[in-house]
Design an enzyme around this catalytic site. Structure first.
Site, PDB file in Angstrom:
ATOM      1  N   SER A   1      -7.438   5.593   3.396  1.00  0.00           N
ATOM      2  CA  SER A   1      -7.286   4.758   2.195  1.00  0.00           C
ATOM      3  C   SER A   1      -7.742   3.329   2.495  1.00  0.00           C
ATOM      4  CB  SER A   1      -5.822   4.711   1.747  1.00  0.00           C
ATOM      5  OG  SER A   1      -5.507   5.828   0.955  1.00  0.00           O
TER       6      SER A   1
ATOM      7  N   LYS B   1       4.500   2.484   8.684  1.00  0.00           N
ATOM      8  CA  LYS B   1       3.291   3.284   8.932  1.00  0.00           C
ATOM      9  C   LYS B   1       2.060   2.386   9.006  1.00  0.00           C
ATOM     10  CE  LYS B   1       3.253   7.002   6.379  1.00  0.00           C
ATOM     11  NZ  LYS B   1       2.982   7.965   5.292  1.00  0.00           N
TER      12      LYS B   1
ATOM     13  N   LYS C   1       0.850  -1.197   0.000  1.00  0.00           N
ATOM     14  CA  LYS C   1       0.000   0.000   0.000  1.00  0.00           C
ATOM     15  C   LYS C   1       0.871   1.227   0.000  1.00  0.00           C
ATOM     16  CE  LYS C   1      -3.976   2.073   0.177  1.00  0.00           C
ATOM     17  NZ  LYS C   1      -3.458   2.912  -0.937  1.00  0.00           N
TER      18      LYS C   1
ATOM     19  N   THR D   1      -5.182  13.120   5.724  1.00  0.00           N
ATOM     20  CA  THR D   1      -3.840  13.285   6.295  1.00  0.00           C
ATOM     21  C   THR D   1      -3.873  14.421   7.316  1.00  0.00           C
ATOM     22  OG1 THR D   1      -2.921  12.534   4.211  1.00  0.00           O
ATOM     23  CG2 THR D   1      -1.390  13.621   5.719  1.00  0.00           C
TER      24      THR D   1
ATOM     25  N   LYS E   1       5.402   2.003  -2.653  1.00  0.00           N
ATOM     26  CA  LYS E   1       5.379   3.391  -3.126  1.00  0.00           C
ATOM     27  C   LYS E   1       5.689   3.401  -4.602  1.00  0.00           C
ATOM     28  CE  LYS E   1       4.892   7.506  -1.217  1.00  0.00           C
ATOM     29  NZ  LYS E   1       4.220   7.824   0.060  1.00  0.00           N
TER      30      LYS E   1
END
Ligand code: GLU
Length: 439
Positions: free
Chosen positions: A366, A102, A78, A198, A114
């Site tokens: 997400s 995270k 992710k 965020t 990523k």
């Protein structure tokens, strides 16, 4: 169609040495098998692709793109996709490493990944940007999927780009596949609250932790570096709660006003004009009172209570850490503080609240979006907001408790907390000790 070329061999942590030094510190406080540690030293897989794009003037440009899956022991990879001129394989690997920790820290059933394209998206037309985004998905389609690796927005990508990516993947697979990308427009299966997630996550962390130091909205000044999706939305939330925002900046530079800035005005100005600095004594904003133009570097050194780096990595380094006057740093950007800077800040008594906790609201919503896509049942904005707050506040408190127990920094505590979960998952597949025991 572009043929994906696998990275010859995944690069070990050498280029991620800064990120991995955090891991080493945390290891002292975690019982982790050697096997688990060895697994975490290397990214699991990486793909480098060339993306040919037909430009509006008829010429062809070939862009470099990347997708790295660092670890997927706890679930599918992710992580976001970044469009920036400085994107490189090294950077994408570090960002994928951070995503791994995270997701574990927030207890999301995901590994870390990523992606990125080396491009300045501001130089492309909207049509070119769409062709580039679809071309990227064409190139990595076999490497991603709702159960393999899920994309999301990051620096200079947004809901529109996510919509194109999801659409392109669905075209390739010949079936609707909303779960392959999160951060999509609401109309295409996005989640309520994802666009401000965020900022909302960071706001919850700040509201939970700052009062521990008797810092309340009425006695707290704040400087924010970066006025993008996260920085601007967080400025509004903090401003609305009564904190005094005295400085903000974007890539062009910033403004400072000790008496406090008019955040709603700045946001509407930025929406119209793109840059904050052009806001200094122009048009109607001149009546906003005394403001000073400052550089991004000056902003970091202001005499404020709270500093919020919300732009890019490597902003607070060994070169400027000693000049930081803020007492609390909340990292909304990924990797804004180098490990050398961490040591200097620590020696100066500056408390750093790490990125993998503070900015985890984005990936948490997400996750909610992915769950909703798979169930086909959508939640209200309030449900999303409450679930996010419950989860991130609980993990912020748990991280704080670990920091207190071991008398370690919040950064090390966050890695300890994440490593405990990651280590358990890695070890559940078997360790040397397990295989050496006689049944
Ligand atoms: N790019 C964001 C991050 O760095 C969000 C990732 C996601 O939602 O998957 O956390």
């Amino acid at each position: 169609m572009t043929i994906p070329t696998p990275v010859s061999h995944p690069t070990p942590l050498s280029l991620l040495s800064d990120a991995s030094s955090r891991l080493e510190k945390a290891l002292q406080y975690v019982t982790l098998s050697k096997d688990a540690l060895d697994r975490l030293k290397y990214p699991k897989a990486g793909l480098t692709v060339s993306i040919p794009v037909r430009m509006d003037d008829g010429s062809l440009r070939v862009f470099q793109g990347y997708r790295v899956r660092y670890d997927d022991t706890r679930g599918p990879g992710k992580g976001g996709v970044r469009y920036h001129p400085n994107v490189s394989l090294d950077e994408v690997q570090s960002l994928a490493f951070w995503m791994t920790f995270k997701c574990a820290l927030l207890n999301l059933p995901f590994g870390g990944a990523k992606g990125g394209i080396t491009v300045n998206p501001k130089e492309l037309s909207r049509q070119e940007l769409e062709r580039l985004s679809r071309g990227y998905v064409d190139a990595i389609a076999d490497f991603i999927g709702p159960d393999i690796d899920i994309l999301a927005p990051d620096v200079y990508t947004n809901a529109m780009v996510m919509g194109w990516m999801m659409d392109q993947y669905s075209i390739i697979k010949r079936k609707a596949s909303p779960g392959v990308v999160t951060g999509k427009p609401l109309a295409l299966g996005g989640s309520e609250g994802r666009d401000t997630a965020t900022a909302m996550g960071a706001f919850n962390v700040i509201k939970t932790l700052l009062p521990l130091f008797e810092q309340y909205p009425s006695n707290t000044t704040v400087a924010i570096q970066g006025f993008g999706k996260a920085g601007a939305a967080l400025a509004s939330l903090l401003d609305g709660a009564g904190y005094r925002i005295v400085a903000v900046s974007d890539s062009q530079g910033g403004i400072y006003a000790p008496q406090g800035l008019d955040i709603p005005k700045i946001r509407s100005y930025k929406r119209d004009r793109q840059s904050i600095q052009s806001l200094y004594c122009h048009d109607t904003v001149c009546d906003m009172g005394e403001q000073e133009i400052i550089s991004n570097e000056d902003l970091l050194k202001l005499d404020v209570d709270v500093l919020i780096p919300a732009a890019l990595e490597n902003q607070i380094t060994a070169a400027n850490a000693a000049d930081i006057r803020a007492r609390y740093i909340f990292e909304v950007a990924n990797g804004p503080t180098t490990s050398a800077a961490d040591q200097i800040l620590d020696a100066h008594g500056v408390l750093v609240f790490p990125d993998i906790l503070v900015n985890a609201g984005g990936v948490t919503v997400s996750y909610f979006e992915w769950v909703q896509n798979r169930n086909g049942l959508y939640w209200t904005a309030e449900e999303v907001r409450d679930r996010l707050a419950t989860r991130i506040v609980a993990e912020a408190k748990a991280t704080w408790a670990i920091a207190q127990d071991h008398k370690i920094s919040m950064r090390t505590a966050a890695y300890v907390h994440a490593l405990n979960r990651l280590g358990q998952a890695l070890d559940a597949k078997g360790t040397q000790d397990y295989y050496n025991q006689t049944p």
